[in-house]
Motif scaffolding. Sequence first.
Motif, PDB file in Angstrom:
ATOM      1  N   ALA A  70       0.840  -1.206   0.000  1.00 14.69           N
ATOM      2  CA  ALA A  70       0.000   0.000   0.000  1.00 14.69           C
ATOM      3  C   ALA A  70       0.872   1.253   0.000  1.00 14.69           C
ATOM      4  CB  ALA A  70      -0.931  -0.010   1.218  1.00 14.69           C
ATOM      5  N   ASP A  94       0.396  -1.256  -4.674  1.00 16.71           N
ATOM      6  CA  ASP A  94      -0.797  -0.555  -4.188  1.00 16.71           C
ATOM      7  C   ASP A  94      -1.980  -1.007  -5.045  1.00 16.71           C
ATOM      8  OD1 ASP A  94      -1.230   2.212  -2.334  1.00 16.71           O
ATOM      9  OD2 ASP A  94      -2.835   1.757  -3.754  1.00 16.71           O
ATOM     10  N   ASN A 114      -2.806  -6.321  -4.728  1.00 13.02           N
ATOM     11  CA  ASN A 114      -3.572  -6.328  -3.489  1.00 13.02           C
ATOM     12  C   ASN A 114      -2.720  -6.993  -2.417  1.00 13.02           C
ATOM     13  OD1 ASN A 114      -5.400  -6.698  -1.407  1.00 13.02           O
ATOM     14  ND2 ASN A 114      -7.100  -7.162  -2.778  1.00 13.02           N
ATOM     15  N   LEU A 115      -2.510  -6.291  -1.299  1.00 13.32           N
ATOM     16  CA  LEU A 115      -1.648  -6.829  -0.237  1.00 13.32           C
ATOM     17  C   LEU A 115      -2.227  -8.103   0.379  1.00 13.32           C
ATOM     18  CD1 LEU A 115      -2.871  -6.026   2.867  1.00 13.32           C
ATOM     19  CD2 LEU A 115      -2.342  -3.768   1.976  1.00 13.32           C
ATOM     20  N   ARG A 132       2.098   1.161   6.074  1.00 15.11           N
ATOM     21  CA  ARG A 132       1.632   2.268   6.934  1.00 15.11           C
ATOM     22  C   ARG A 132       0.223   2.691   6.577  1.00 15.11           C
ATOM     23  NH1 ARG A 132       5.997   7.134   6.540  1.00 15.11           N
ATOM     24  NH2 ARG A 132       5.128   7.225   4.457  1.00 15.11           N
TER      25      ARG A 132
HETATM   26  C1  LIG Z   1      -3.437   6.228   3.673  1.00 12.55           C
HETATM   27  S1  LIG Z   1      -2.710   5.625   2.227  1.00 12.55           S
HETATM   28  C2  LIG Z   1      -1.043   5.355   2.786  1.00 12.55           C
HETATM   29  C3  LIG Z   1      -0.048   5.296   1.655  1.00 12.55           C
HETATM   30  C4  LIG Z   1       1.393   5.046   2.067  1.00 12.55           C
HETATM   31  N1  LIG Z   1       1.496   3.834   2.837  1.00 12.55           N
HETATM   32  C5  LIG Z   1       1.947   6.204   2.857  1.00 12.55           C
HETATM   33  O1  LIG Z   1       2.309   6.027   4.030  1.00 12.55           O
HETATM   34  O2  LIG Z   1       2.032   7.326   2.292  1.00 12.55           O
HETATM   35  C6  LIG Z   1      -3.321   3.979   2.105  1.00 12.55           C
HETATM   36  C7  LIG Z   1      -2.981   3.300   0.778  1.00 12.55           C
HETATM   37  O3  LIG Z   1      -3.447   1.946   0.857  1.00 12.55           O
HETATM   38  C8  LIG Z   1      -3.833   1.549  -0.450  1.00 12.55           C
HETATM   39  N2  LIG Z   1      -4.620   0.311  -0.301  1.00 12.55           N
HETATM   40  C9  LIG Z   1      -5.826   0.184   0.282  1.00 12.55           C
HETATM   41  N3  LIG Z   1      -6.211  -1.103   0.297  1.00 12.55           N
HETATM   42  C10 LIG Z   1      -5.212  -1.823  -0.296  1.00 12.55           C
HETATM   43  C11 LIG Z   1      -5.030  -3.191  -0.583  1.00 12.55           C
HETATM   44  N4  LIG Z   1      -5.937  -4.109  -0.243  1.00 12.55           N
HETATM   45  N5  LIG Z   1      -3.887  -3.578  -1.210  1.00 12.55           N
HETATM   46  C12 LIG Z   1      -2.961  -2.654  -1.563  1.00 12.55           C
HETATM   47  N6  LIG Z   1      -3.094  -1.330  -1.311  1.00 12.55           N
HETATM   48  C13 LIG Z   1      -4.198  -0.919  -0.683  1.00 12.55           C
HETATM   49  C14 LIG Z   1      -4.566   2.764  -0.964  1.00 12.55           C
HETATM   50  O4  LIG Z   1      -4.746   2.760  -2.358  1.00 12.55           O
HETATM   51  C15 LIG Z   1      -3.646   3.898  -0.446  1.00 12.55           C
HETATM   52  O5  LIG Z   1      -2.666   4.231  -1.401  1.00 12.55           O
END
Ligand SMILES: C[S@@+](CC[C@H](N)C(=O)[O-])C[C@H]1O[C@@H](n2cnc3c(N)ncnc32)[C@H](O)[C@@H]1O
Length: 296
Positions: A70, A94, A114-115, A132
Motif C-alpha cells: 500500500a 498498491d 492487493n496486499l 503504513r
Molecule cells: C493512507 S494511504 C497510505 C499510503 C502510504 N502507505 C503512505 O504512508 O504514504 C493507504 C494506501 O493503501 C492503499 N490500499 C488500500 N487497500 C489496499 C489493498 N488491499 N492492497 C494494496 N493497497 C491498498 C490505498 O490505495 C492507499 O494508497
Amino acid sequence: MAAATLAPSAIEHSVRQHQENPASKYALPVDEPEGQRLISQHWTCKSLFGGRLVWAPIEFTKDTKVLENATGTGIWLLDLASSIDPSVEMQGIDIESRLFAKSLPKNISLRVGNLLSHPSDWTNTFDLLNQRFLMVALEIPQWPQALNEMLRVLKPGGWVQICEPSAWRDASPDRTRPGLTTLNALVRALGAQRNLFLECGEAMPGLLEKAGFVDVHKEVRSVKMGAWGGDDGVKQMVNYIDVFRGLKTPILKAGGYGLVSTEADFDALIEGLEAELEGTEGDVLYSIFWARKPIV
Ligand SMILES: C[S@@+](CC[C@H](N)C(=O)[O-])C[C@H]1O[C@@H](n2cnc3c(N)ncnc32)[C@H](O)[C@@H]1O
C-alpha cells in the motif's frame, strides 16, 4: 470535482476521485490533493520519529530486498532509497496506481497489487516489508489475512514494520469540541458500515504474535495537534483535517448516518475544526511496530 451518481439515500455533493476496485473498502481519495497530503504526512511522521525510517534491525546490503505494501505515492521507498545502497531492490505495491510517483530511481519499482494476495512466487523473498496507514482500508477479518501474506513473502528471519495511529486522545477534557465529536462519530459509523478496523493500532502486537511473528517491538510517539506542537503540530493538524475532508464522499454517499443531512452541514464541520483543535491540547498517538519472521 464532478457531480456524483448517487444512491437514493445519498446526499448530493461534489465528489473527489476514489479508487474503484470492488475488492477494497478503502475510504480516502486517490487524487492530487490526497497525494500531497500523503507526502506531507510522510515528512511530519519522519520528523516525529526523529528522522528514523527503519526501526527493524536491518543491515542493507546489495542483496537486500524491500517491499512496501500500500505504498501510495511511494514516498517512504523514495526517501529510504536516498540513504541506502542504490543496488537494494525495492518494490512497492498498491491497489491503485493513480498516486504513484512519476519519476523513480532504477532500484524502485511500483506495481498494482492487493496486499491480501501477493504473487505466489514471492514466498520467502523480502528482508523488510513496510506498511503504513491502512486503518481505513482493511476490513477486520482482512488484518490476519494481510499478516499471513506478509509472513509468507518475508524471508525466514526477515522483518515486518507497520505504522498506525491510535484514536484521538484529549489532554483537556473540560473543553467541548462538538464538531470534532460529530466528525469522529461519522468516521466510526463509516468504519462500522465497512467493517474497518479503526483500532488496528491497539490490536497490532497481538495480531502480529497470532500470525506467527516473533520479537515484536513497538515505538510510540505523541503527535501534538496544532500550535502547541510547534510547526510540526500545525502541519499535523492540517493533515488531520484533510483526512476528515477526504472522507466526505463515502460519508455523504452513505447518507450521512443521521448526523449530517447536506453537503453544507459537512463542510461547516470541517470549516470549524481548526478553531476547535487550536483551542485544545489534543494529541494522537502514532505507533511503529516491528517483528521478525521466525527462521524455522
Ligand atoms: C493512507 S494511504 C497510505 C499510503 C502510504 N502507505 C503512505 O504512508 O504514504 C493507504 C494506501 O493503501 C492503499 N490500499 C488500500 N487497500 C489496499 C489493498 N488491499 N492492497 C494494496 N493497497 C491498498 C490505498 O490505495 C492507499 O494508497
